[in-house]
Write a protein that holds these residues in place. Structure first.
Motif, PDB file in Angstrom:
ATOM      1  N   ALA A 120       0.830  -1.201   0.000  1.00 14.55           N
ATOM      2  CA  ALA A 120       0.000   0.000   0.000  1.00 14.55           C
ATOM      3  C   ALA A 120       0.862   1.247   0.000  1.00 14.55           C
ATOM      4  CB  ALA A 120      -0.936   0.001   1.203  1.00 14.55           C
ATOM      5  N   ALA A 121       1.952   1.212   0.769  1.00 10.14           N
ATOM      6  CA  ALA A 121       2.826   2.380   0.838  1.00 10.14           C
ATOM      7  C   ALA A 121       3.519   2.618  -0.498  1.00 10.14           C
ATOM      8  CB  ALA A 121       3.854   2.198   1.945  1.00 10.14           C
ATOM      9  N   SER A 122       3.914   1.548  -1.172  1.00 16.04           N
ATOM     10  CA  SER A 122       4.592   1.730  -2.452  1.00 16.04           C
ATOM     11  C   SER A 122       3.631   2.206  -3.530  1.00 16.04           C
ATOM     12  CB  SER A 122       5.274   0.430  -2.880  1.00 16.04           C
ATOM     13  OG  SER A 122       4.304  -0.568  -3.155  1.00 16.04           O
ATOM     14  N   ALA A 123       2.339   1.958  -3.358  1.00 13.72           N
ATOM     15  CA  ALA A 123       1.347   2.411  -4.330  1.00 13.72           C
ATOM     16  C   ALA A 123       0.948   3.859  -4.067  1.00 13.72           C
ATOM     17  CB  ALA A 123       0.116   1.509  -4.286  1.00 13.72           C
ATOM     18  N   GLY A 124       1.482   4.471  -3.015  1.00  9.37           N
ATOM     19  CA  GLY A 124       1.174   5.863  -2.715  1.00  9.37           C
ATOM     20  C   GLY A 124      -0.115   6.027  -1.942  1.00  9.37           C
ATOM     21  N   VAL A 125      -0.594   4.963  -1.299  1.00 13.92           N
ATOM     22  CA  VAL A 125      -1.836   5.005  -0.558  1.00 13.92           C
ATOM     23  C   VAL A 125      -1.529   4.857   0.913  1.00 13.92           C
ATOM     24  CG1 VAL A 125      -4.041   3.851  -0.179  1.00 13.92           C
ATOM     25  CG2 VAL A 125      -3.104   4.000  -2.481  1.00 13.92           C
ATOM     26  N   ASN A 126      -2.061   5.747   1.716  1.00 16.75           N
ATOM     27  CA  ASN A 126      -1.908   5.667   3.157  1.00 16.75           C
ATOM     28  C   ASN A 126      -2.845   4.570   3.673  1.00 16.75           C
ATOM     29  OD1 ASN A 126      -1.757   6.044   5.902  1.00 16.75           O
ATOM     30  ND2 ASN A 126      -2.375   8.191   5.856  1.00 16.75           N
ATOM     31  N   PRO A 127      -2.310   3.547   4.380  1.00 15.04           N
ATOM     32  CA  PRO A 127      -3.155   2.446   4.824  1.00 15.04           C
ATOM     33  C   PRO A 127      -4.329   2.887   5.696  1.00 15.04           C
ATOM     34  CG  PRO A 127      -0.841   1.920   5.179  1.00 15.04           C
ATOM     35  CD  PRO A 127      -0.910   3.342   4.745  1.00 15.04           C
ATOM     36  N   GLY A 128      -4.211   3.988   6.417  1.00  9.87           N
ATOM     37  CA  GLY A 128      -5.283   4.468   7.269  1.00  9.87           C
ATOM     38  C   GLY A 128      -6.240   5.421   6.561  1.00  9.87           C
ATOM     39  N   GLN A 129      -5.978   5.702   5.317  1.00  4.48           N
ATOM     40  CA  GLN A 129      -6.775   6.668   4.561  1.00  4.48           C
ATOM     41  C   GLN A 129      -8.150   6.089   4.238  1.00  4.48           C
ATOM     42  OE1 GLN A 129      -5.144   7.533   0.696  1.00  4.48           O
ATOM     43  NE2 GLN A 129      -5.976   9.575   0.687  1.00  4.48           N
ATOM     44  N   SER A 130      -9.173   6.894   4.368  1.00  5.19           N
ATOM     45  CA  SER A 130     -10.519   6.423   4.071  1.00  5.19           C
ATOM     46  C   SER A 130     -10.719   6.314   2.566  1.00  5.19           C
ATOM     47  CB  SER A 130     -11.561   7.373   4.661  1.00  5.19           C
ATOM     48  OG  SER A 130     -11.624   8.568   3.904  1.00  5.19           O
ATOM     49  N   PHE A 131     -11.682   5.501   2.193  1.00 13.07           N
ATOM     50  CA  PHE A 131     -11.985   5.303   0.780  1.00 13.07           C
ATOM     51  C   PHE A 131     -12.433   6.618   0.145  1.00 13.07           C
ATOM     52  CE2 PHE A 131     -15.042   4.162  -2.589  1.00 13.07           C
ATOM     53  CZ  PHE A 131     -14.179   3.479  -3.425  1.00 13.07           C
ATOM     54  N   ALA A 132     -13.269   7.367   0.845  1.00 17.48           N
ATOM     55  CA  ALA A 132     -13.759   8.643   0.322  1.00 17.48           C
ATOM     56  C   ALA A 132     -12.605   9.622   0.090  1.00 17.48           C
ATOM     57  CB  ALA A 132     -14.784   9.248   1.268  1.00 17.48           C
ATOM     58  N   ALA A 133     -11.648   9.654   1.002  1.00 19.29           N
ATOM     59  CA  ALA A 133     -10.498  10.546   0.850  1.00 19.29           C
ATOM     60  C   ALA A 133      -9.650  10.127  -0.343  1.00 19.29           C
ATOM     61  CB  ALA A 133      -9.662  10.563   2.114  1.00 19.29           C
ATOM     62  N   MET A 134      -9.496   8.811  -0.533  1.00 22.62           N
ATOM     63  CA  MET A 134      -8.714   8.314  -1.657  1.00 22.62           C
ATOM     64  C   MET A 134      -9.385   8.684  -2.987  1.00 22.62           C
ATOM     65  SD  MET A 134      -7.920   4.443  -2.895  1.00 22.62           S
ATOM     66  CE  MET A 134      -9.634   4.291  -3.287  1.00 22.62           C
ATOM     67  N   VAL A 135     -10.694   8.501  -3.068  1.00 21.93           N
ATOM     68  CA  VAL A 135     -11.417   8.833  -4.294  1.00 21.93           C
ATOM     69  C   VAL A 135     -11.352  10.335  -4.552  1.00 21.93           C
ATOM     70  CG1 VAL A 135     -13.697   8.860  -5.381  1.00 21.93           C
ATOM     71  CG2 VAL A 135     -12.916   6.814  -4.196  1.00 21.93           C
ATOM     72  N   SER A 136     -11.495  11.121  -3.507  1.00 23.25           N
ATOM     73  CA  SER A 136     -11.422  12.573  -3.644  1.00 23.25           C
ATOM     74  C   SER A 136     -10.047  13.023  -4.122  1.00 23.25           C
ATOM     75  CB  SER A 136     -11.753  13.225  -2.305  1.00 23.25           C
ATOM     76  OG  SER A 136     -11.619  14.618  -2.390  1.00 23.25           O
ATOM     77  N   GLU A 137      -9.006  12.424  -3.561  1.00 22.60           N
ATOM     78  CA  GLU A 137      -7.642  12.768  -3.961  1.00 22.60           C
ATOM     79  C   GLU A 137      -7.397  12.399  -5.425  1.00 22.60           C
ATOM     80  OE1 GLU A 137      -3.233  11.157  -2.856  1.00 22.60           O
ATOM     81  OE2 GLU A 137      -4.602  11.517  -1.182  1.00 22.60           O
ATOM     82  N   THR A 138      -7.879  11.250  -5.827  1.00 20.75           N
ATOM     83  CA  THR A 138      -7.728  10.813  -7.217  1.00 20.75           C
ATOM     84  C   THR A 138      -8.472  11.754  -8.161  1.00 20.75           C
ATOM     85  OG1 THR A 138      -7.505   8.524  -6.498  1.00 20.75           O
ATOM     86  CG2 THR A 138      -8.075   8.880  -8.802  1.00 20.75           C
ATOM     87  N   ALA A 139      -9.666  12.156  -7.774  1.00 22.12           N
ATOM     88  CA  ALA A 139     -10.442  13.094  -8.596  1.00 22.12           C
ATOM     89  C   ALA A 139      -9.720  14.435  -8.712  1.00 22.12           C
ATOM     90  CB  ALA A 139     -11.836  13.284  -8.008  1.00 22.12           C
ATOM     91  N   ASN A 140      -9.155  14.901  -7.614  1.00 20.85           N
ATOM     92  CA  ASN A 140      -8.431  16.176  -7.641  1.00 20.85           C
ATOM     93  C   ASN A 140      -7.199  16.098  -8.538  1.00 20.85           C
ATOM     94  OD1 ASN A 140     -10.210  17.547  -5.986  1.00 20.85           O
ATOM     95  ND2 ASN A 140      -9.131  16.965  -4.126  1.00 20.85           N
ATOM     96  N   ARG A 141      -6.473  14.956  -8.490  1.00 15.11           N
ATOM     97  CA  ARG A 141      -5.310  14.792  -9.370  1.00 15.11           C
ATOM     98  C   ARG A 141      -5.734  14.759 -10.827  1.00 15.11           C
ATOM     99  NH1 ARG A 141      -2.936   9.778  -7.647  1.00 15.11           N
ATOM    100  NH2 ARG A 141      -3.637   9.963  -5.529  1.00 15.11           N
ATOM    101  N   THR A 142      -6.858  14.133 -11.114  1.00 17.45           N
ATOM    102  CA  THR A 142      -7.362  14.087 -12.489  1.00 17.45           C
ATOM    103  C   THR A 142      -7.726  15.483 -12.969  1.00 17.45           C
ATOM    104  OG1 THR A 142      -8.190  11.842 -12.167  1.00 17.45           O
ATOM    105  CG2 THR A 142      -9.128  13.097 -13.986  1.00 17.45           C
ATOM    106  N   ILE A 143      -8.376  16.247 -12.136  1.00 16.84           N
ATOM    107  CA  ILE A 143      -8.749  17.624 -12.488  1.00 16.84           C
ATOM    108  C   ILE A 143      -7.499  18.455 -12.742  1.00 16.84           C
ATOM    109  CG2 ILE A 143      -9.763  19.761 -11.572  1.00 16.84           C
ATOM    110  CD1 ILE A 143     -11.832  17.914 -10.153  1.00 16.84           C
ATOM    111  N   ASP A 144      -6.494  18.302 -11.877  1.00 16.32           N
ATOM    112  CA  ASP A 144      -5.236  19.043 -12.057  1.00 16.32           C
ATOM    113  C   ASP A 144      -4.567  18.695 -13.388  1.00 16.32           C
ATOM    114  OD1 ASP A 144      -5.621  20.233  -9.593  1.00 16.32           O
ATOM    115  OD2 ASP A 144      -4.217  18.899  -8.533  1.00 16.32           O
ATOM    116  N   THR A 145      -4.590  17.418 -13.747  1.00 16.39           N
ATOM    117  CA  THR A 145      -3.992  16.979 -15.015  1.00 16.39           C
ATOM    118  C   THR A 145      -4.748  17.559 -16.202  1.00 16.39           C
ATOM    119  OG1 THR A 145      -3.279  14.917 -13.976  1.00 16.39           O
ATOM    120  CG2 THR A 145      -3.312  14.962 -16.367  1.00 16.39           C
ATOM    121  N   LEU A 146      -6.071  17.569 -16.122  1.00 16.90           N
ATOM    122  CA  LEU A 146      -6.877  18.142 -17.200  1.00 16.90           C
ATOM    123  C   LEU A 146      -6.633  19.646 -17.335  1.00 16.90           C
ATOM    124  CD1 LEU A 146     -10.224  16.226 -16.590  1.00 16.90           C
ATOM    125  CD2 LEU A 146      -8.608  15.844 -18.438  1.00 16.90           C
ATOM    126  N   GLN A 147      -6.528  20.332 -16.206  1.00 13.59           N
ATOM    127  CA  GLN A 147      -6.269  21.770 -16.246  1.00 13.59           C
ATOM    128  C   GLN A 147      -4.879  22.069 -16.786  1.00 13.59           C
ATOM    129  OE1 GLN A 147      -7.159  22.868 -12.186  1.00 13.59           O
ATOM    130  NE2 GLN A 147      -9.283  23.360 -12.676  1.00 13.59           N
TER     131      GLN A 147
END
Length: 85
Positions: A6-33
């Protein structure tokens, strides 16, 4: 998945699913911008076609990944909603 996996994949083991999805969405938006900004720079003459192509291809990959994740989440939700109680 082990904690090192999990650590090598860049995911915090204690991170909630909602936070992970939100972070992924924000990175996608940043890439599109970023791709949009490079495209605008190219129209102004400040970027070449290769930079634009790279930025657009990265944005396309990010968007496809986000859509695939969304589809998996919707499918999982539908499966859970069909379960008998």
């Amino acid at each position: 998945m082990s904690s090192t996996g999990a650590a090598s994949a860049g995911v915090n083991p204690g991170q909630s699913f909602a936070a992970m999805v939100s972070e992924t969405a924000n990175r996608t938006i940043d890439t599109l911008q970023a791709a949009e900004q490079v495209s605008i720079k190219a129209l102004q003459g400040d970027a070449d076609a290769r930079q634009v192509a790279d930025a657009v291809m990265n944005a396309e990959q990010s968007l496809q990944a986000a859509v695939a994740i969304r589809d998996k989440i919707v499918t999982a939700y539908l499966e859970i909603s069909r379960m008998a109680i």
